[in-house]
Write an enzyme that holds these catalytic residues in place. Structure first.
Site, PDB file in Angstrom:
ATOM      1  CB  SER A  82      -8.459   0.814   5.313  1.00 26.38           C
ATOM      2  OG  SER A  82      -9.167   2.019   5.293  1.00 26.38           O
ATOM      3  CE  LYS A  93      -4.113   1.819   2.438  1.00 31.69           C
ATOM      4  NZ  LYS A  93      -4.997   1.644   3.604  1.00 31.69           N
ATOM      5  CB  SER A 103      -8.266   3.795   2.575  1.00 27.50           C
ATOM      6  OG  SER A 103      -7.410   3.074   3.444  1.00 27.50           O
TER       7      SER A 103
HETATM    8  N1  GLN Z   1     -13.342   4.105   6.002  1.00 21.50           N
HETATM    9  C1  GLN Z   1     -12.659   4.459   7.201  1.00 21.50           C
HETATM   10  C2  GLN Z   1     -12.287   5.914   7.187  1.00 21.50           C
HETATM   11  O1  GLN Z   1     -12.531   6.544   6.212  1.00 21.50           O
HETATM   12  C3  GLN Z   1     -11.500   3.553   7.410  1.00 21.50           C
HETATM   13  C4  GLN Z   1     -10.163   4.120   7.108  1.00 21.50           C
HETATM   14  C5  GLN Z   1      -9.026   3.181   7.356  1.00 21.50           C
HETATM   15  O2  GLN Z   1      -9.171   2.106   7.923  1.00 21.50           O
HETATM   16  N2  GLN Z   1      -7.860   3.644   6.999  1.00 21.50           N
HETATM   17  O3  GLN Z   1     -11.772   6.441   8.118  1.00 21.50           O
END
Ligand code: GLN
Length: 502
Positions: free
Chosen positions: A179, A80, A155
Site C-alpha cells: 500500500s 494517512k 490503499s
Molecule cells: N492491496 C493489498 C490489500 O488489499 C495491500 C494492502 C496494504 O498494503 N495495506 O490487502
C-alpha cells in the site's frame, strides 16, 4: 503555481533553515493549493489548517531560538488516515469511525511533531487499508494527478496523489502488502516499506499485525531517507519494535556506488503478466545498470508463485481478529437495531452499517480460515508457505546484494475497471507481497513512462531484513540514472493539475 510547491522536501528544509522562507510560508503554500485542488484528487479526508499553522509558527520560533529539531524541520507533511492524531479525526477510510477523534497520537505522529514538521491533514485510503485503488474508501476514490480518470493506487492513494500532485511535499503511509509501494509506482513517486519493526506500529489502526509497517511517500529518494530517519526507532509501546537503530538512511545515500554491486532479477517476477511498457522500462533499467558495471544475475524464488494465495489467507485471518474491536461500544458508530436492542443485535446492526463490502468479505474469509475445522488446512498451510518464501529470499540474498522487480504489473488503471473483481484487484500486489510476508524492506522508485500510455511505472528494490540502508543506496543510484537521462526526476514531467481543473 507557487514555486515552493514543486521543491523537494530537502530543498524546502534548506530554505527554511537559511530563513529564506518560513515554515508558515511553506505550509500556507501547500494549504492554498490543497484547498483549491483537493476536490479534484480527494487526496485528503481532513485538512487541518489551524493546527498546521500553529505547528509551523512553533517551528519558526524554535528555529529563531537556535533549535532545529531535525533535517526536515519546518517542512509540512500529510499523514494517512489510519494513524491516530489527537487534533484531527482518524477514520481509516471507514464509516464505522466517522468523526472519531483519538485520545492519543500514534508514535509516528509524535515523532513527526517532535521533529518540527507541521501536519497538513489526513489522507484518503481504502477502508482499513484493504485495497489497491482507494475505490474501497467509504468517502469516495482519490484520483491520479497524471490522469484524473485513473486510480492513484491503494490503499494509500491519498498520500500518493497528494505528493505527486504537489498537495504535500511528504507523506507517510502504511504497507501491509504493497500500500505504499504500489501507489508510489502508479503516480511516479517514491515509496518505502522499512524492515518490519523499524517503525513503530503504536497508534496505527491494525490491518494485519504481522505484516503492517509504516513508511515514507515522497518525490525523491533522499526525501524518503530523511523521513525514515524521522519516523524510525525503538518504541517500548510496540512489542515488535526493533530494539536497535538501523542507522541513518540519509547518510547511507551519500555513499552509494555502483562499484561491486550485485543485483538479482527474480525469475518469477520478470516474465509473464506484466504490461509490455512496464516490462520495457524495467529491462531498460537493468541494461543501464549493466552498462555501469553492475553484475546482474537471475535468481529463482519458486515459492513466490503462492505468495498472493498465502497473503489472502494470513491477512484476512489477522484482520478478522483485529477488526473485532469495532463493536459499537468502544469506538465510533453505534446503530440501533429494529426490535429488542441486545448487545449482539446492536453490534450486528453497527457492523452491518459501518463496514463496506470488501471489509465484510475479508472478515468472513478470515473467520472461516481460522475456524477449528479448517485452521490447519488454510491458515496453517499459508504460514508454511510464508516460511518457504522467507527461505527463497534467504537463498537469493546469499547470491546478490538486492533484488529488483517491476513494482506493479501495470500502470494506473481506470477508476471502475477492477472494483467489482476482487481477484483482479488482489493481483496488483503480486510483486510487493513477498516483502511483507518475509519482513524485509522494499521500495519503489520511478522508472520512466510506459510507452503505450505515457503513465509512470516503478522499479522495486528488495533488500535483506535490517539492510534498509542498502536499499536506499540502490534506489538513489537508479534515481540518478533516470535524472542523468532526463535531466530531472520523473515527477517534474507530471502534467499540472491545473490543466485538469474542472
Ligand atoms: N492491496 C493489498 C490489500 O488489499 C495491500 C494492502 C496494504 O498494503 N495495506 O490487502
Amino acid at each position: 503555481m507557487s514555486e515552493l510547491i514543486t521543491k523537494s522536501a530537502c530543498e524546502l528544509a534548506g530554505l527554511i533553515e537559511s530563513k529564506e522562507i518560513s515554515s508558515v510560508e511553506a505550509t500556507e503554500a501547500f494549504f492554498d493549493r490543497s484547498e483549491s485542488l483537493n476536490h479534484l484528487t480527494l487526496s485528503y479526508l481532513h485538512l487541518n489548517r489551524e493546527s498546521a499553522l500553529a505547528a509551523a509558527q512553533a517551528a519558526d520560533s524554535d528555529l529563531a531560538a537556535g533549535k532545529r529539531h531535525s533535517a526536515l524541520h519546518g517542512v509540512p507533511i500529510a499523514v494517512k488516515d489510519n494513524l491516530t492524531t489527537t487534533d484531527a479525526p482518524t477514520t481509516a477510510g471507514s464509516k464505522i469511525l466517522e468523526g472519531w477523534v483519538p485520545q492519543y497520537d500514534s508514535t509516528v505522529v509524535k515523532r513527526i511533531r517532535a521533529a518540527g514538521l507541521p501536519i497538513l491533514g489526513k489522507t484518503n485510503m481504502d477502508e482499513f487499508a484493504m485495497g489497491s485503488s482507494t475505490e474501497y474508501s467509504a468517502y469516495g476514490p482519490s484520483r491520479n494527478p497524471w490522469d484524473l480518470d485513473r486510480i492513484p493506487g491503494g490503499s494509500g492513494g491519498g498520500s500518493s496523489s497528494a505528493v505527486s500532485g504537489h498537495l504535500a511535499p511528504l507523506a507517510v503511509g502504511s504497507d501491509t502488502g504493497g500500500s505504499i509501494r504500489f501507489p508510489a509506482a502508479v503516480t511516479g513517486s517514491v515509496g518505502a516499506k522499512p524492515t518490519y519493526g523499524a517503525v513503530s506500529r503504536y497508534g496505527l489502526i491494525a490491518l494485519a499485525s504481522s505484516l503492517d509497517q509504516v513508511g515514507p511517500v515522497t518525490n525523491t529518494v533522499l526525501d524518503a531517507a530523511l523521513l525514515q530517519d524521522v519516523i524510525a526507532g525503538y518504541d517500548p509501546h510496540d512489542s515488535t519494535s526493533l530494539p536497535d537503530s538501523l542507522g541513518s538512511m540519509a547518510e547511507a545515500v551519500k555513499t552509494a556506488q555502483f562499484k561491486g554491486l550485485k543485483v538479482g532479477v527474480v525469475k518469477q517476477l520478470s516474465s509473464d503478466g506484466f504490461q509490455a511498457g512496464v516490462k520495457k522500462c524495467f529491462d531498460d533499467t537493468i541494461a543501464k545498470l549493466t552498462a555501469e558495471g553492475v553484475e546482474v544475475v537471475e535468481v529463482d524464488c519458486p515459492s513466490f508463485e503462492y505468495s498472493v494465495a498465502a497473503y489472502y489467507l494470513i491477512l484476512p485471518a489477522e484482520a478478522s481478529s483485529n477488526l473485532a474491536r469495532f463493536d459499537s461500544v468502544r469506538f465510533g458508530l453505534r446503530v440501533a437495531p429494529e426490535g429488542n436492542p441486545t448487545i449482539e443485535r446492536v453490534m450486528a446492526a453497527t457492523r452491518e452499517a459501518g463496514f463496506g463490502p470488501e471489509v465484510k468479505r475479508r472478515i468472513i474469509l478470515g473467520t472461516y480460515a481460522l475456524s477449528s475445522g479448517y485452521y490447519d488446512a488454510y491458515y496453517g498451510s499459508a504460514q508454511k508457505v510464508r516460511t518457504l518464501i522467507q527461505q527463497d529470499l534467504e537463498k537469493a540474498f546469499s547470491q546478490v546484494d538486492v533484488l529488483l522487480t517491476p513494482t506493479a504489473p501495470t500502470t494506473a488503471f481506470k477508476i471502475g475497471e477492477k472494483v467489482n473483481d476482487p481477484l483482479a484487484m488482489y493481483l496488483n500486489d503480486i510483486a510487493t507481497i513477498p516483502a511483507n510476508l518475509a519482513g524485509i524492506p522494499g521500495m519503489s522508485v520511478p522508472n520512466g513512462l510506459a510507452e503505450e500510455d505515457g503513465l509512470p511505472s516503478g522499479v522495486q528494490i528488495l533488500a535483506p531484513a535490517r539492510e534498509d540502508a542498502r536499499m536506499y543506496q540502490v534506489a538513489s543510484l537508479i534515481e540518478a540514472l533516470y535524472v542523468a537521462q532526463w535531466g530531472a526526476p520523473l515527477i517534474a514531467q507530471a502534467p499540472g493539475l491545473e490543466a485538469n481543473r474542472g
